[in-house]
Enzyme design. Structure first.
Site, PDB file in Angstrom:
ATOM      1  N   SER A 158      -5.047  -2.155   1.165  1.00  0.00           N
ATOM      2  CA  SER A 158      -4.307  -2.062   2.430  1.00  0.00           C
ATOM      3  C   SER A 158      -4.281  -3.407   3.143  1.00  0.00           C
ATOM      4  CB  SER A 158      -4.983  -1.018   3.328  1.00  0.00           C
ATOM      5  OG  SER A 158      -4.502  -1.090   4.658  1.00  0.00           O
ATOM      6  N   TYR A 213     -11.737   2.504   7.791  1.00  0.00           N
ATOM      7  CA  TYR A 213     -10.689   2.617   6.774  1.00  0.00           C
ATOM      8  C   TYR A 213     -10.514   1.286   6.053  1.00  0.00           C
ATOM      9  CZ  TYR A 213      -6.035   2.856   4.712  1.00  0.00           C
ATOM     10  OH  TYR A 213      -4.985   2.786   3.834  1.00  0.00           O
TER      11      TYR A 213
END
Length: 352
Positions: A142, A167
């Site tokens: 990501s 995350y």
């Protein structure tokens, strides 16, 4: 090839599986179908791919009624025994691992979900690949790994040691874990750092979905950081194109990855590679909202709010290495991509 795609009830996995099947590959899709967001949307994606809703059962393979090359199984990444059994029985050539607990803000509320799915679950995927002769593991990282990095555009040569959400930390840990398996066991791995993916069948927790729904219903939209944000919005078809170019091409060890004090942080002496995959053209949040307003045909009522914990002010992908190695060039204009999403949204929610 025979390819396992995890996360096929999810946004990117759904589109990728359909593309791979259309290209003639045999695909098995895997998803836990958790309730992080509207389960009916996930089931809708599966039904669109020909998976009958009433046949979905945990650990059971289901044949698509419309695509002969596609089967689906509901399975959790944390289910190590079930995952190992699937790998042993199916003998995949390649694995594209897109399943994960998504969302930056939700990681502040439920950190355990990220540890279990994104770290423990990824460990199970690595072990299954190691013991079943997988030729290439491609996995989703990501843009959030860049964290407090202020240099733009974000390059895979930048250090990513200061994440600002769990995350992001879980995605960085995936890259480290993958390198370990590439180094120790010769497992070819490629990590792709996705940049703000949008398009039809997108996630309802993402800005485009939230804005479209609110504007259509004449409700206010939340504009964080008072609109002073930029995102490298990347259309789903451009993402899938990049994935389809990368999957058949396992990385090779790079003998010259380290030259004196210069280190290629995106490569290794092991069969390991990291790429950014994005639009390479960030857009202001205000311009994005204008594109949604134009597509919907209504003006937004804006609630201006400060930057949310875990968010970053700007994302901007340097995709030069992906362009160099795979001739990758995203080509969807933001306004057209938003228009396609709004058209899908209005059609989908009118029909259900």
């Amino acid at each position: 090839m025979k390819i396992l795609v995890t996360g096929t009830a999810g946004f990117i996995g759904y589109h990728l599986a359909n593309r791979l099947i259309a290209e003639g590959h045999e695909v098995i899709g895997l998803d836990s179908i958790n309730n992080y967001y509207d389960v009916s949307l996930k089931i809708g994606r599966l039904e669109s791919a020909g998976i009958p809703r009433n046949q979905i059962a945990y650990k059971e393979l289901i044949q698509s009624e419309t695509q002969p090359g596609y089967q689906f199984i509901q399975l959790r990444l944390e289910d190590e025994a079930g995952l190992n059994r699937l790998f042993q029985e199916q003998q995949f050539d390649m694995v594209c691992h897109l399943a994960a607990q998504a969302g930056v803000r939700y990681s502040l509320k439920n950190p355990k979900a990220y540890i279990q799915s994104n770290i423990v679950g990824f460990g199970h995927i690595l072990e299954a690949c190691r013991y079943n002769n997988i030729k290439h593991l491609v996995y989703a990282s990501s843009s959030s790994v860049y964290g407090l990095n202020k240099k733009t555009p974000f390059s895979t040569q930048d250090h990513v040691d200061h994440p600002v959400s769990l995350y992001a930390a879980s995605k960085k840990s995936n890259e480290l874990m993958a390198h370990t398996y590439s180094h120790l066991f010769g497992l070819p791995t490629t990590g792709l750092r996705f940049f703000t993916v949008y398009g039809p069948w997108g996630r309802p927790d993402m800005a485009l979905f939230l804005f479209t729904k609110a504007i259509l219903n004449e409700q206010p939209i939340k504009v964080f950081n008072y609109g002073n944000m930029k995102r490298d919005f990347t259309y789903i078809d451009d993402i899938v194109e990049g994935l389809c170019r990368v999957i058949p091409s396992p990385p090779l060890p790079q003998e010259n990855w380290k030259n004196g004090d210069t280190i290629d942080t995106a490569a290794s002496s092991a069969p390991y590679k990291i790429y950014n995959i994005g639009n390479n053209e960030p857009a202001k949040l205000g311009d994005f909202i204008q594109a949604v307003e134009k597509a919907v045909g209504k003006l937004a009522v804006k609630e201006m709010l400060p930057l949310q914990p875990g968010d970053v002010e700007e994302t901007y992908a340097d995709t030069s290495d992906l362009a160099r190695d795979f001739d990758y060039q995203p080509n969807m204009a933001l306004e057209e991509g938003v228009e396609r999403f709004v058209e899908w949204y209005q059609g989908y929610y009118q029909d259900i």
